[in-house]
Design an enzyme around this catalytic site. Structure first.
Site, mmCIF file in Angstrom:
data_model
loop_
_atom_site.group_PDB
_atom_site.id
_atom_site.type_symbol
_atom_site.label_atom_id
_atom_site.label_comp_id
_atom_site.label_asym_id
_atom_site.label_seq_id
_atom_site.Cartn_x
_atom_site.Cartn_y
_atom_site.Cartn_z
ATOM 1 N N ALA A 66 -3.186 9.712 -2.862
ATOM 2 C CA ALA A 66 -3.709 11.076 -2.957
ATOM 3 C C ALA A 66 -3.071 11.880 -1.841
ATOM 4 C CB ALA A 66 -5.223 11.040 -2.792
ATOM 5 N N GLY A 112 -4.272 6.189 -4.182
ATOM 6 C CA GLY A 112 -4.409 6.799 -5.513
ATOM 7 C C GLY A 112 -3.262 6.444 -6.445
ATOM 8 N N GLU A 115 -4.200 3.169 -7.778
ATOM 9 C CA GLU A 115 -5.354 3.419 -8.667
ATOM 10 C C GLU A 115 -4.890 4.010 -9.998
ATOM 11 O OE1 GLU A 115 -7.464 5.580 -5.439
ATOM 12 O OE2 GLU A 115 -9.172 4.353 -6.087
ATOM 13 N N GLU A 135 -6.613 2.890 2.100
ATOM 14 C CA GLU A 135 -7.564 3.957 2.439
ATOM 15 C C GLU A 135 -8.329 3.712 3.744
ATOM 16 O OE1 GLU A 135 -6.975 2.903 -0.610
ATOM 17 O OE2 GLU A 135 -6.954 4.608 -1.973
HETATM 18 N N1 COA Z 1 -0.100 12.435 1.040
HETATM 19 C C1 COA Z 1 0.619 13.476 1.468
HETATM 20 N N2 COA Z 1 1.906 13.383 1.868
HETATM 21 C C2 COA Z 1 2.474 12.175 1.807
HETATM 22 C C3 COA Z 1 1.782 11.031 1.376
HETATM 23 C C4 COA Z 1 0.429 11.196 0.974
HETATM 24 N N3 COA Z 1 -0.301 10.189 0.521
HETATM 25 N N4 COA Z 1 2.620 9.970 1.471
HETATM 26 C C5 COA Z 1 3.793 10.432 1.916
HETATM 27 N N5 COA Z 1 3.712 11.767 2.141
HETATM 28 C C6 COA Z 1 4.753 12.666 2.632
HETATM 29 C C7 COA Z 1 4.983 12.491 4.124
HETATM 30 O O1 COA Z 1 4.027 13.250 4.853
HETATM 31 C C8 COA Z 1 6.389 13.027 4.255
HETATM 32 O O2 COA Z 1 6.355 14.434 4.217
HETATM 33 P P1 COA Z 1 7.247 15.314 5.252
HETATM 34 O O3 COA Z 1 8.677 14.890 4.958
HETATM 35 O O4 COA Z 1 6.949 16.722 4.875
HETATM 36 O O5 COA Z 1 6.791 14.908 6.611
HETATM 37 C C9 COA Z 1 7.071 12.557 2.968
HETATM 38 O O6 COA Z 1 6.002 12.312 2.055
HETATM 39 C C10 COA Z 1 7.865 11.283 3.135
HETATM 40 O O7 COA Z 1 7.012 10.289 3.678
HETATM 41 P P2 COA Z 1 7.331 9.465 5.033
HETATM 42 O O8 COA Z 1 6.022 9.000 5.597
HETATM 43 O O9 COA Z 1 8.208 10.273 5.916
HETATM 44 O O10 COA Z 1 8.160 8.263 4.415
HETATM 45 P P3 COA Z 1 8.311 6.799 5.061
HETATM 46 O O11 COA Z 1 9.388 6.143 4.283
HETATM 47 O O12 COA Z 1 8.448 6.872 6.529
HETATM 48 O O13 COA Z 1 6.911 6.067 4.769
HETATM 49 C C11 COA Z 1 5.002 5.450 3.401
HETATM 50 C C12 COA Z 1 6.506 5.805 3.429
HETATM 51 C C13 COA Z 1 4.586 5.351 1.956
HETATM 52 C C14 COA Z 1 4.791 4.125 4.118
HETATM 53 C C15 COA Z 1 4.200 6.546 4.125
HETATM 54 O O14 COA Z 1 4.583 7.807 3.581
HETATM 55 C C16 COA Z 1 2.723 6.411 3.980
HETATM 56 O O15 COA Z 1 2.111 5.571 4.632
HETATM 57 N N6 COA Z 1 2.097 7.294 3.166
HETATM 58 C C17 COA Z 1 0.651 7.350 3.015
HETATM 59 C C18 COA Z 1 0.140 6.178 2.221
HETATM 60 C C19 COA Z 1 -1.362 6.239 2.121
HETATM 61 O O16 COA Z 1 -2.096 6.065 3.061
HETATM 62 N N7 COA Z 1 -1.841 6.483 0.897
HETATM 63 C C20 COA Z 1 -3.237 6.488 0.602
HETATM 64 C C21 COA Z 1 -3.741 7.866 0.588
HETATM 65 S S1 COA Z 1 -5.468 7.902 0.155
#
Ligand code: COA
Length: 260
Positions: A66, A112, A115, A135
């Site tokens: 999400a 999400g 999910e 989460e």
């Molecule tokens: N919501 C909003 N933005 C998200 C996102 C999310 N769930 N997941 C990734 N993004 C965005 C990042 O903020 C980043 O944006 P920016 O370039 O404007 O800063 C872009 O997507 C790229 O992500 P980034 O984190 O830089 O890539 P990465 O390769 O370093 O890491 C992940 C990849 C998936 C490990 C990391 O993005 C992550 O942990 N995301 C969240 C996962 C999460 O907790 N999901 C559950 C949500 S309830």
């Protein structure tokens, strides 16, 4: 219908939905969820559509969760509404879709995103995919049905482990757990999905819809799955497709189902 966050195309009776926010790893914001809800609802009434595929744009993510930025200031009530609306209009709607829905997981499927994949009827993952429900790292729990569907797919103990640790597991491990049906190289992901969709395309559409109802009923505490199976089995006898399927078998020819 014009979509801003999705690419939606129909080809060979399959509705292909691509979540198209690769710069945010296809995170589910309100707009994506609203468009997904519309696309899946419209497909139900579209005779041309026999099955649905959902995937993410780019080679890095299916959906990384999400949209965290969107809910950062939510209150208790807003949090509840977010989960309730999402579950009802998107995740449950996909699970109950009369047309089979396949998730083609082309990278991260987190929160999400996992999910969403779990709400689909079956899942194919690319070798580079990573799956998890992180989460609790945000002080949350899964809210789009993840606590229920993960336990249904992998069992309660493993579901607790994945939710408690927030671990991201590789596709092969997800395969061993039964969380995904197949793992293939990223370049073969759509090919594998299309192979399965091609078979689904040949089957009797109303029988598929009955199968969705009967299988899902077994996971619904308000319903008796066996009773729903009896009713749906009976309903099949009242379809032209049943008559066509049986006569095609007896005539030693391929059935030509009309979904009637
Ligand atoms: N919501 C909003 N933005 C998200 C996102 C999310 N769930 N997941 C990734 N993004 C965005 C990042 O903020 C980043 O944006 P920016 O370039 O404007 O800063 C872009 O997507 C790229 O992500 P980034 O984190 O830089 O890539 P990465 O390769 O370093 O890491 C992940 C990849 C998936 C490990 C990391 O993005 C992550 O942990 N995301 C969240 C996962 C999460 O907790 N999901 C559950 C949500 S309830």
């Amino acid at each position: 219908m014009d979509y801003q966050q999705l690419i939606v195309e129909t080809n060979n009776n399959i509705l292909y939905i691509t979540i198209n926010r690769p710069q945010k790893l296809n995170a589910l914001n309100k707009e994506v969820l609203a468009e997904l809800s519309t696309a899946v609802a419209n497909a139900q009434n579209n005779q041309e559509v026999k099955a649905i595929l959902i995937t993410g744009a780019g080679e890095k993510a299916f959906v990384a969760g999400a949209d965290i930025a969107e809910f950062q200031n939510y209150t208790l009530e807003e949090g509840k509404l977010l989960a309730k609306n999402g579950q009802e209009t998107v995740f449950n709607a996909i699970e109950n879709s009369a047309k089979p829905v396949i998730a083609a997981i082309n990278g991260f499927a987190l929160g999400g995103g996992l999910e969403l994949a779990m709400a689909c009827h079956l899942r194919i993952a690319s070798e580079n995919a990573k799956l998890g429900l992180p989460e609790v790292t945000l002080g949350l729990i899964p809210g789009y049905g993840g606590t229920q569907r993960l336990a249904q797919l992998v069992g309660k103990g493993k579901a607790f482990e994945l939710i408690f640790t927030a671990d991201m597991i590789p596709a092969q491990e997800a395969l061993q757990l039964g969380l995904v049906n197949h793992v293939v190289p990223l370049g073969n992901l759509l090919e594998k999905a299309n192979e399965i969709l091609g078979k689904i395309n040949l089957r009797a559409p109303l029988a598929l819809a009955s199968a969705v109802k009967a299988v899902n009923a077994g996971f619904n505490s308000q319903l008796n799955g066996y009773d729903v199976e009896i009713a749906e089995f009976g309903n099949c006898f009242d379809t032209q497709d049943f008559k066509e399927g049986v006569s095609a078998f007896l005539d030693k020819r391929k059935a030509n189902f009309k979904g009637k």
